[in-house]
Design a protein around this motif. Structure first.
Motif, PDB file in Angstrom:
ATOM      1  N   ASP A 156       0.906  -1.103   0.030  1.00 47.31           N
ATOM      2  CA  ASP A 156      -0.113   0.144   0.121  1.00 47.31           C
ATOM      3  C   ASP A 156       0.772   1.220   0.014  1.00 47.31           C
ATOM      4  N   ALA A 157       1.903   1.275   0.723  1.00 48.30           N
ATOM      5  CA  ALA A 157       2.674   2.436   0.894  1.00 48.30           C
ATOM      6  C   ALA A 157       3.311   2.749  -0.592  1.00 48.30           C
ATOM      7  N   PHE A 158       4.015   1.460  -1.154  1.00 49.15           N
ATOM      8  CA  PHE A 158       4.937   1.762  -2.255  1.00 49.15           C
ATOM      9  C   PHE A 158       3.533   2.148  -3.553  1.00 49.15           C
ATOM     10  N   SER A 159       2.362   1.640  -3.388  1.00 44.86           N
ATOM     11  CA  SER A 159       1.313   2.094  -4.479  1.00 44.86           C
ATOM     12  C   SER A 159       0.912   3.325  -4.570  1.00 44.86           C
ATOM     13  N   ARG A 160       0.912   3.712  -3.230  1.00 47.23           N
ATOM     14  CA  ARG A 160       0.533   5.220  -2.967  1.00 47.23           C
ATOM     15  C   ARG A 160       1.905   6.344  -3.231  1.00 47.23           C
ATOM     16  N   GLY A 161       2.991   5.466  -3.508  1.00 45.40           N
ATOM     17  CA  GLY A 161       4.105   6.559  -3.775  1.00 45.40           C
ATOM     18  C   GLY A 161       4.494   7.174  -2.410  1.00 45.40           C
ATOM     19  N   GLN A 162       4.392   6.404  -1.151  1.00 40.65           N
ATOM     20  CA  GLN A 162       4.541   7.118   0.072  1.00 40.65           C
ATOM     21  C   GLN A 162       5.177   6.257   0.951  1.00 40.65           C
ATOM     22  N   PRO A 163       6.463   5.597   0.436  1.00 39.47           N
ATOM     23  CA  PRO A 163       6.914   4.642   1.535  1.00 39.47           C
ATOM     24  C   PRO A 163       7.834   5.731   2.146  1.00 39.47           C
ATOM     25  N   ASP A 164       7.474   5.700   3.683  1.00 34.16           N
ATOM     26  CA  ASP A 164       8.224   6.374   4.496  1.00 34.16           C
ATOM     27  C   ASP A 164       9.320   5.692   5.313  1.00 34.16           C
ATOM     28  N   PHE A 165       9.865   4.646   4.395  1.00 35.78           N
ATOM     29  CA  PHE A 165      10.960   3.597   5.178  1.00 35.78           C
ATOM     30  C   PHE A 165      11.781   3.119   3.813  1.00 35.78           C
ATOM     31  N   VAL A 166      12.764   2.363   4.201  1.00 34.54           N
ATOM     32  CA  VAL A 166      13.713   1.831   3.347  1.00 34.54           C
ATOM     33  C   VAL A 166      13.371   0.216   3.449  1.00 34.54           C
ATOM     34  N   LEU A 167      13.153  -0.422   2.342  1.00 32.70           N
ATOM     35  CA  LEU A 167      12.700  -1.772   2.357  1.00 32.70           C
ATOM     36  C   LEU A 167      14.064  -2.492   1.938  1.00 32.70           C
ATOM     37  N   LEU A 168      14.437  -3.605   2.922  1.00 28.77           N
ATOM     38  CA  LEU A 168      15.667  -4.215   2.679  1.00 28.77           C
ATOM     39  C   LEU A 168      15.288  -5.851   2.433  1.00 28.77           C
ATOM     40  N   ASP A 169      15.918  -6.180   1.544  1.00 27.45           N
ATOM     41  CA  ASP A 169      15.789  -7.739   1.034  1.00 27.45           C
ATOM     42  C   ASP A 169      17.015  -8.155   1.708  1.00 27.45           C
ATOM     43  N   VAL A 170      17.098  -8.923   2.776  1.00 26.86           N
ATOM     44  CA  VAL A 170      18.136  -9.410   3.593  1.00 26.86           C
ATOM     45  C   VAL A 170      18.704 -10.635   2.960  1.00 26.86           C
ATOM     46  N   ARG A 171      18.173 -11.275   1.954  1.00 26.68           N
ATOM     47  CA  ARG A 171      18.591 -12.597   1.405  1.00 26.68           C
ATOM     48  C   ARG A 171      19.917 -12.234   0.662  1.00 26.68           C
ATOM     49  N   SER A 172      20.534 -13.253   0.103  1.00 25.52           N
ATOM     50  CA  SER A 172      21.620 -12.955  -0.778  1.00 25.52           C
ATOM     51  C   SER A 172      21.468 -12.253  -2.378  1.00 25.52           C
ATOM     52  N   HIS A 173      22.411 -11.604  -2.738  1.00 27.90           N
ATOM     53  CA  HIS A 173      22.189 -11.093  -4.072  1.00 27.90           C
ATOM     54  C   HIS A 173      21.725 -11.789  -4.925  1.00 27.90           C
ATOM     55  N   GLU A 174      21.897 -13.064  -4.981  1.00 28.56           N
ATOM     56  CA  GLU A 174      21.532 -13.810  -6.124  1.00 28.56           C
ATOM     57  C   GLU A 174      20.057 -14.271  -6.229  1.00 28.56           C
ATOM     58  N   LEU A 175      19.582 -14.473  -4.753  1.00 26.07           N
ATOM     59  CA  LEU A 175      18.057 -14.547  -4.599  1.00 26.07           C
ATOM     60  C   LEU A 175      17.282 -13.285  -4.983  1.00 26.07           C
ATOM     61  N   TYR A 176      17.923 -12.282  -4.304  1.00 27.11           N
ATOM     62  CA  TYR A 176      17.159 -10.964  -4.859  1.00 27.11           C
ATOM     63  C   TYR A 176      17.064 -10.774  -6.202  1.00 27.11           C
ATOM     64  N   ALA A 177      18.040 -11.171  -7.076  1.00 19.80           N
ATOM     65  CA  ALA A 177      18.135 -11.052  -8.289  1.00 19.80           C
ATOM     66  C   ALA A 177      17.067 -11.885  -9.259  1.00 19.80           C
ATOM     67  N   ARG A 178      17.019 -13.212  -8.513  1.00 20.23           N
ATOM     68  CA  ARG A 178      15.812 -14.118  -9.183  1.00 20.23           C
ATOM     69  C   ARG A 178      14.483 -13.557  -8.942  1.00 20.23           C
ATOM     70  N   GLY A 179      14.157 -12.724  -7.732  1.00 15.48           N
ATOM     71  CA  GLY A 179      12.748 -12.398  -7.492  1.00 15.48           C
ATOM     72  C   GLY A 179      12.823 -11.469  -6.234  1.00 15.48           C
ATOM     73  N   HIS A 180      12.080 -10.425  -6.110  1.00 16.34           N
ATOM     74  CA  HIS A 180      12.321  -9.546  -4.782  1.00 16.34           C
ATOM     75  C   HIS A 180      10.965  -8.544  -4.896  1.00 16.34           C
ATOM     76  N   VAL A 181      10.680  -8.016  -3.868  1.00 18.98           N
ATOM     77  CA  VAL A 181       9.736  -6.944  -3.815  1.00 18.98           C
ATOM     78  C   VAL A 181      10.027  -5.796  -4.430  1.00 18.98           C
ATOM     79  N   PRO A 182       9.053  -5.178  -5.628  1.00 20.42           N
ATOM     80  CA  PRO A 182       9.309  -4.044  -6.144  1.00 20.42           C
ATOM     81  C   PRO A 182       9.785  -2.944  -5.286  1.00 20.42           C
ATOM     82  N   GLY A 183      10.864  -2.233  -5.275  1.00 19.27           N
ATOM     83  CA  GLY A 183      11.158  -1.181  -4.308  1.00 19.27           C
ATOM     84  C   GLY A 183      12.096  -1.680  -3.411  1.00 19.27           C
TER      85      GLY A 183
END
Length: 141
Positions: free
Chosen positions: A35-62
């Motif tokens: 919802d925050a990303f859809s509204r263009g209102q993320p007031d946070f930094v979203l971190l995917d804390v998996r490996s870079h390889e897993l991130y590259a295969r698929g992650h949350v947009p943003g």
């Protein structure tokens, strides 16, 4: 005969209320992040804390890729101290998000866990982004 569910009595309502309301200080869910990303209102930094390889295969947009073991004071120096970080990993079967949250908390950073992780995100029917490992957070060190 009591079931395994009722063998231990439920907490008194006041204790249950404090516990469940208190959880919101530590976690958020996929829907709220979406919802925050859809509204263009993320007031946070979203971190995917998996490996870079897993991130590259698929992650949350943003989301940015920063494996939990790589969360350091040097990397976090690029952000103001009051920046809220939301971390996630693969899902409920993974403790990487807890590890990342603990590292951020040790550095004095505000942090919440996105419960459900990428599995929860997909379960909600939200889109998954694919990227190259170059999308990783770079260190100013």
């Amino acid at each position: 005969m009591a079931s395994h569910v009722s063998t231990v009595p439920a907490a008194p309502s006041a204790a249950a209320l404090a516990h469940f309301e208190g959880a919101f200080a530590f976690e958020t869910d996929c829907w709220d992040v979406h919802d925050a990303f859809s509204r263009g209102q993320p007031d946070f930094v979203l971190l995917d804390v998996r490996s870079h390889e897993l991130y590259a295969r698929g992650h949350v947009p943003g989301a940015s890729s920063l494996p939990h073991a790589k969360i350091t004071a040097g990397k976090m120096a690029a952000y103001p101290m009051d920046t809220l970080f939301v971390v996630y990993c693969a899902g409920p079967h993974c403790n990487g998000a807890h590890r990342g949250a603990a590292r951020l908390a040790r550095l004095g950073r505000p942090v919440k866990l996105m419960i459900g992780g990428l599995t929860g995100w997909v379960d909600e029917g939200f889109e998954v982004a694919v990227a190259q490992p170059a999308a990783a957070v770079t260190s100013p060190e």
